[in-house]
Design an enzyme around this catalytic site. Structure first.
Site, short mmCIF file in Angstrom:
data_model
loop_
_atom_site.label_atom_id
_atom_site.label_comp_id
_atom_site.label_asym_id
_atom_site.label_seq_id
_atom_site.Cartn_x
_atom_site.Cartn_y
_atom_site.Cartn_z
CG ASP A 12 43.29 40.38 34.68
OD1 ASP A 12 43.81 40.91 35.68
OD2 ASP A 12 43.03 39.17 34.62
CG ASP A 14 47.89 36.38 37.58
OD1 ASP A 14 48.97 36.46 36.98
OD2 ASP A 14 47.81 36.31 38.82
NE ARG A 134 50.34 37.42 47.24
CZ ARG A 134 49.51 37.33 46.20
NH1 ARG A 134 48.20 37.33 46.39
NH2 ARG A 134 49.99 37.26 44.98
NE ARG A 141 50.17 31.19 42.99
CZ ARG A 141 49.82 32.45 43.20
NH1 ARG A 141 48.74 32.94 42.60
NH2 ARG A 141 50.51 33.23 43.99
CB SER A 179 44.63 36.19 47.45
OG SER A 179 44.85 36.76 46.17
CG ASP A 181 42.80 42.23 45.53
OD1 ASP A 181 43.75 41.70 46.14
OD2 ASP A 181 42.76 42.33 44.29
CG ASP A 209 40.97 35.73 34.70
OD1 ASP A 209 41.11 34.82 35.53
OD2 ASP A 209 41.39 36.89 34.91
#
EC number: 5.4.2.8
Length: 249
Positions: A12, A14, A134, A141, A179, A181, A209
């Site tokens: 992954d 982030d 975003r 954030r 966010s 998806d 994560d």
């Protein structure tokens, strides 16, 4: 030492290879390059290709054997494009319009401390929905992530969308800090595995994560083809596990 071509380690982005929306460190790049001399490596991110490039570097498609953006809906092998999937063909313009209109009305009525912009980001294989928007700052954030943990803004919104659009055949996956998806069922990160033939790859490792139920790493971390998955909390955690698992003598 020759590379073991039957083994691949998938990562992954982030909170695994980088801090959220941050650039990869030289230390991580060097360790991945060393790992690549032992086995094949790949990256599988939920973000679009350009966002992953911002984090992993201009030449990143040549730093990995496989690059999977948008869960593998955009796929590269050895720097060459394999496939691009398209959510427009799956849903059709009318259904996309209904879905986006509902989301924008919902966000307009949402009472949260701050809102910025870009609440819906249209990607090739998915829609990315952000209640705060975003283009919030890094500090905003991080503050939203804490607020969301307490008030369940994203998970509540996902539950409502699931009920409203249950006939659309969509899957929802919370990832990152701000966010979630939305994509056709089956277009989660396990989609990338179709580009890794079973007769070629016998051992697959995954680092991510968000491996909890509802997280965007859950499906791939628990897929029967994954030999072992590692749940990490940060790039530093990833470095430590890689060193211990692959390099410790």
């Amino acid at each position: 030492m020759s590379q073991n071509k039957n083994t691949i380690c998938l990562f992954d982005v982030d909170d695994t290879l980088t801090k959220p929306r941050n650039a990869i460190t030289n230390e991580m790049k060097e360790l991945l390059a060393s790992l690549r001399t032992k086995i094949k490596i790949g990256v599988v991110g939920g973000s679009n290709f350009n966002k992953i490039k911002e984090q992993l570097g201009e030449n990143f498609i040549n730093d990995f054997d496989y690059v999977f953006a948008e869960n593998g809906l955009i796929a590269y092998k050895d720097g060459s494009l394999l496939e691009i999937q398209d959510i427009k063909k799956y849903l059709g313009e009318e259904n996309i319009k209904k879905f986006i209109n509902f989301v924008l009305h919902y966000v307009a009525d949402l009472d949260i401390p701050i809102k910025r912009g870009t609440f819906v980001e249209f990607r090739n294989g998915m829609l990315n929905i952000s209640p705060i928007g975003r283009n919030c700052s890094q500090q905003e954030r991080e503050e939203f992530e804490k607020y969301d943990l307490e008030h369940k803004i994203r998970s509540t919104m996902v539950s409502i969308l699931k009920e409203e659009f249950k006939s659309f055949g969509l899957q929802y996956s919370i990832g990152g800090q701000i966010s979630f998806d939305v994509f056709p069922i089956g277009w989660d990160k396990t989609y990338c595995l179709r580009h890794l033939p079973e007769d070629e790859f016998k051992t697959l490792y995954f680092f991510g994560d968000k491996t909890f139920l509802g997280g965007n790493d859950y499906e791939i971390a628990n897929h029967p083809r994954i030999t072992q998955s590692f749940t990490v909390k940060s790039p530093a955690n990833t470095l430590a596990i890689l060193n211990d698992f692959f390099f410790k003598k």
